[in-house]
Write a protein that holds these residues in place. Sequence first.
Motif, PDB file in Angstrom:
ATOM      1  N   ILE A 204      12.564 -54.372  25.664  1.00  0.00           N
ATOM      2  CA  ILE A 204      13.948 -54.219  26.120  1.00  0.00           C
ATOM      3  C   ILE A 204      14.374 -55.421  26.954  1.00  0.00           C
ATOM      4  CG2 ILE A 204      15.552 -52.776  27.421  1.00  0.00           C
ATOM      5  CD1 ILE A 204      14.488 -51.449  24.892  1.00  0.00           C
ATOM      6  N   ARG A 205      15.590 -55.907  26.697  1.00  0.00           N
ATOM      7  CA  ARG A 205      16.146 -57.011  27.479  1.00  0.00           C
ATOM      8  C   ARG A 205      17.132 -56.452  28.494  1.00  0.00           C
ATOM      9  NH1 ARG A 205      16.166 -62.238  25.730  1.00  0.00           N
ATOM     10  NH2 ARG A 205      15.952 -61.500  23.564  1.00  0.00           N
ATOM     11  N   CYS A 206      16.926 -56.768  29.764  1.00  0.00           N
ATOM     12  CA  CYS A 206      17.790 -56.274  30.839  1.00  0.00           C
ATOM     13  C   CYS A 206      18.852 -57.298  31.212  1.00  0.00           C
ATOM     14  CB  CYS A 206      16.964 -55.938  32.076  1.00  0.00           C
ATOM     15  SG  CYS A 206      15.687 -54.698  31.788  1.00  0.00           S
ATOM     16  N   ARG A 207      19.847 -56.869  31.945  1.00  0.00           N
ATOM     17  CA  ARG A 207      20.880 -57.768  32.459  1.00  0.00           C
ATOM     18  C   ARG A 207      20.261 -58.626  33.557  1.00  0.00           C
ATOM     19  NH1 ARG A 207      22.550 -55.056  28.787  1.00  0.00           N
ATOM     20  NH2 ARG A 207      24.681 -54.272  28.471  1.00  0.00           N
ATOM     21  N   ALA A 208      20.409 -59.929  33.444  1.00  0.00           N
ATOM     22  CA  ALA A 208      19.769 -60.838  34.395  1.00  0.00           C
ATOM     23  C   ALA A 208      20.616 -61.098  35.630  1.00  0.00           C
ATOM     24  CB  ALA A 208      19.426 -62.157  33.718  1.00  0.00           C
ATOM     25  N   SER A 209      21.932 -61.069  35.496  1.00  0.00           N
ATOM     26  CA  SER A 209      22.801 -61.405  36.622  1.00  0.00           C
ATOM     27  C   SER A 209      23.220 -60.161  37.395  1.00  0.00           C
ATOM     28  CB  SER A 209      24.054 -62.125  36.119  1.00  0.00           C
ATOM     29  OG  SER A 209      24.921 -61.234  35.431  1.00  0.00           O
ATOM     30  N   ALA A 212      26.501 -58.640  35.857  1.00  0.00           N
ATOM     31  CA  ALA A 212      26.287 -57.853  34.639  1.00  0.00           C
ATOM     32  C   ALA A 212      25.596 -56.529  34.959  1.00  0.00           C
ATOM     33  CB  ALA A 212      25.459 -58.648  33.642  1.00  0.00           C
ATOM     34  N   SER A 213      24.637 -56.555  35.896  1.00  0.00           N
ATOM     35  CA  SER A 213      23.937 -55.334  36.285  1.00  0.00           C
ATOM     36  C   SER A 213      24.892 -54.352  36.957  1.00  0.00           C
ATOM     37  CB  SER A 213      22.781 -55.657  37.234  1.00  0.00           C
ATOM     38  OG  SER A 213      21.796 -56.434  36.577  1.00  0.00           O
ATOM     39  N   PHE A 214      25.761 -54.866  37.817  1.00  0.00           N
ATOM     40  CA  PHE A 214      26.744 -54.008  38.487  1.00  0.00           C
ATOM     41  C   PHE A 214      27.653 -53.340  37.463  1.00  0.00           C
ATOM     42  CE2 PHE A 214      31.013 -53.334  40.123  1.00  0.00           C
ATOM     43  CZ  PHE A 214      30.772 -52.588  41.263  1.00  0.00           C
ATOM     44  N   SER A 215      28.154 -54.117  36.514  1.00  0.00           N
ATOM     45  CA  SER A 215      29.057 -53.590  35.491  1.00  0.00           C
ATOM     46  C   SER A 215      28.366 -52.513  34.658  1.00  0.00           C
ATOM     47  CB  SER A 215      29.539 -54.730  34.595  1.00  0.00           C
ATOM     48  OG  SER A 215      30.380 -54.246  33.570  1.00  0.00           O
ATOM     49  N   GLN A 216      27.111 -52.764  34.279  1.00  0.00           N
ATOM     50  CA  GLN A 216      26.377 -51.806  33.463  1.00  0.00           C
ATOM     51  C   GLN A 216      26.152 -50.497  34.215  1.00  0.00           C
ATOM     52  OE1 GLN A 216      22.084 -52.442  32.661  1.00  0.00           O
ATOM     53  NE2 GLN A 216      22.604 -52.217  30.494  1.00  0.00           N
ATOM     54  N   LEU A 217      25.669 -50.579  35.446  1.00  0.00           N
ATOM     55  CA  LEU A 217      25.405 -49.366  36.221  1.00  0.00           C
ATOM     56  C   LEU A 217      26.689 -48.624  36.561  1.00  0.00           C
ATOM     57  CD1 LEU A 217      22.620 -48.228  37.203  1.00  0.00           C
ATOM     58  CD2 LEU A 217      22.559 -50.558  36.318  1.00  0.00           C
ATOM     59  N   CYS A 218      27.764 -49.356  36.770  1.00  0.00           N
ATOM     60  CA  CYS A 218      29.055 -48.724  37.043  1.00  0.00           C
ATOM     61  C   CYS A 218      29.500 -47.895  35.838  1.00  0.00           C
ATOM     62  CB  CYS A 218      30.096 -49.791  37.379  1.00  0.00           C
ATOM     63  SG  CYS A 218      31.659 -49.121  37.997  1.00  0.00           S
ATOM     64  N   SER A 219      29.351 -48.455  34.646  1.00  0.00           N
ATOM     65  CA  SER A 219      29.706 -47.728  33.421  1.00  0.00           C
ATOM     66  C   SER A 219      28.809 -46.520  33.229  1.00  0.00           C
ATOM     67  CB  SER A 219      29.596 -48.656  32.209  1.00  0.00           C
ATOM     68  OG  SER A 219      30.539 -49.701  32.276  1.00  0.00           O
ATOM     69  N   TRP A 220      27.515 -46.695  33.467  1.00  0.00           N
ATOM     70  CA  TRP A 220      26.592 -45.565  33.338  1.00  0.00           C
ATOM     71  C   TRP A 220      26.978 -44.439  34.291  1.00  0.00           C
ATOM     72  CZ3 TRP A 220      21.126 -48.296  33.226  1.00  0.00           C
ATOM     73  CH2 TRP A 220      20.946 -48.893  31.973  1.00  0.00           C
ATOM     74  N   GLY A 221      27.302 -44.800  35.518  1.00  0.00           N
ATOM     75  CA  GLY A 221      27.686 -43.787  36.495  1.00  0.00           C
ATOM     76  C   GLY A 221      28.932 -43.032  36.071  1.00  0.00           C
ATOM     77  N   ALA A 262      15.759 -62.088  46.348  1.00  0.00           N
ATOM     78  CA  ALA A 262      16.533 -62.000  45.110  1.00  0.00           C
ATOM     79  C   ALA A 262      16.336 -60.658  44.407  1.00  0.00           C
ATOM     80  CB  ALA A 262      16.162 -63.144  44.168  1.00  0.00           C
ATOM     81  N   GLY A 263      15.079 -60.206  44.300  1.00  0.00           N
ATOM     82  CA  GLY A 263      14.802 -58.941  43.629  1.00  0.00           C
ATOM     83  C   GLY A 263      15.442 -57.769  44.334  1.00  0.00           C
ATOM     84  N   ALA A 264      15.393 -57.784  45.664  1.00  0.00           N
ATOM     85  CA  ALA A 264      15.985 -56.705  46.450  1.00  0.00           C
ATOM     86  C   ALA A 264      17.505 -56.709  46.308  1.00  0.00           C
ATOM     87  CB  ALA A 264      15.580 -56.838  47.912  1.00  0.00           C
ATOM     88  N   ARG A 265      18.093 -57.898  46.235  1.00  0.00           N
ATOM     89  CA  ARG A 265      19.552 -57.986  46.080  1.00  0.00           C
ATOM     90  C   ARG A 265      19.988 -57.384  44.748  1.00  0.00           C
ATOM     91  NH1 ARG A 265      18.961 -63.186  48.339  1.00  0.00           N
ATOM     92  NH2 ARG A 265      19.072 -64.169  46.279  1.00  0.00           N
ATOM     93  N   LEU A 266      19.238 -57.676  43.691  1.00  0.00           N
ATOM     94  CA  LEU A 266      19.596 -57.165  42.364  1.00  0.00           C
ATOM     95  C   LEU A 266      19.527 -55.645  42.336  1.00  0.00           C
ATOM     96  CD1 LEU A 266      20.400 -57.842  39.476  1.00  0.00           C
ATOM     97  CD2 LEU A 266      17.972 -58.020  38.897  1.00  0.00           C
ATOM     98  N   GLU A 267      18.490 -55.079  42.927  1.00  0.00           N
ATOM     99  CA  GLU A 267      18.373 -53.627  42.954  1.00  0.00           C
ATOM    100  C   GLU A 267      19.466 -52.996  43.798  1.00  0.00           C
ATOM    101  OE1 GLU A 267      16.479 -51.930  40.953  1.00  0.00           O
ATOM    102  OE2 GLU A 267      15.884 -53.888  40.199  1.00  0.00           O
ATOM    103  N   TRP A 268      19.842 -53.660  44.902  1.00  0.00           N
ATOM    104  CA  TRP A 268      20.918 -53.150  45.753  1.00  0.00           C
ATOM    105  C   TRP A 268      22.241 -53.154  44.988  1.00  0.00           C
ATOM    106  CZ3 TRP A 268      25.612 -54.384  47.886  1.00  0.00           C
ATOM    107  CH2 TRP A 268      26.028 -53.627  48.988  1.00  0.00           C
ATOM    108  N   VAL A 269      22.487 -54.203  44.231  1.00  0.00           N
ATOM    109  CA  VAL A 269      23.718 -54.293  43.437  1.00  0.00           C
ATOM    110  C   VAL A 269      23.744 -53.194  42.376  1.00  0.00           C
ATOM    111  CG1 VAL A 269      24.929 -55.697  41.718  1.00  0.00           C
ATOM    112  CG2 VAL A 269      24.140 -56.736  43.842  1.00  0.00           C
ATOM    113  N   LYS A 270      22.604 -52.893  41.779  1.00  0.00           N
ATOM    114  CA  LYS A 270      22.537 -51.811  40.790  1.00  0.00           C
ATOM    115  C   LYS A 270      22.883 -50.475  41.430  1.00  0.00           C
ATOM    116  CE  LYS A 270      19.008 -53.918  37.817  1.00  0.00           C
ATOM    117  NZ  LYS A 270      17.609 -53.815  37.331  1.00  0.00           N
TER     118      LYS A 270
END
Length: 293
Positions: A204-209, A212-221, A262-270
């Motif tokens: 599986i390929r995940c959103r790197a930015s 993009a991660s924020f947009s994806q999780l927002c739609s999922w929510g 960086a990793g913590a920021r990405l998870e926080w944005v998700k």
Amino acid sequence: MKLSVIIPCFNAADTIACQLDALAKQRWAEPWEVILADNGSKDKSVAVANSFVGKVPSLRILDASARKGAPYAMNLAASMARGEYLAICDADDEVAPGWVAAMGKALDSYECVASRFEFARLNPFLTPQSMIMKHPQTIGLVKLWYPPYAVFAGSCGLGVRKSLHVRLGGFDESFFVVYDADYCVRMQLAGARLTFAADALVHIRCRASAEASFSQLCSWGEYNALLYKRYRPVGLKEMHRWKSHARGWVDLVRSLPSCHKAGARLEWVKRLGWQVGILKGSLKHMVPPVPMP
């Protein structure tokens, strides 16, 4: 034709070659085909796909641009499929060696099967501590954490007998995301069983930015709220969910100072994307918010 592999595609010129190359290397004694349903790509997705004609078994490229959304593209491809079985994979992922044969063998025994997911190969930016690395489908099926508490699987790697797909009426085209969860719920309500096919592996390929991660999780929510509204018991009162949702916002604010890595920021944005999407969906569909999975 025994199996039809369906690939919904939209603006995947940068990744579709990886998936098609993986399919070109698949070997199976039974006859099978690949149908790429292009959902109106504006990039060179179709041109890249055309370069694989003759390399990928019975590759057909369909114009699925009449209506937006992967559900429409998949339903169109399924209606054109010649296979007894349908197997879906995404244009930005990569099926592992032996995936086609494993899906075909599994569908010989079960009406609907789900592939096993792997996240490290295509996502070098992920850390072992990343939340996505703990995705339930790396070891089994995913379970809804709210009513109707059914199991489900991502459409990327989902296999189904065509007769069941027709009986269900296909994917609900009013869902732009989480249509796979809705599909799996309806399948089980119709008496079918979803089975985990561990031998069928998908990278599986995940959103790197972060964006993009924020947009994806927002739609999922947002669409999880709609899914919850569709299947929650009539008259169920769960006002405590608003308190839980409020605590989620408090936790986000409290954890903000620890986002220097960086990793913590990405998870926080998700997490932020999920909270925003759930709030938006709950207000739009007038249901209490579902919690963080």
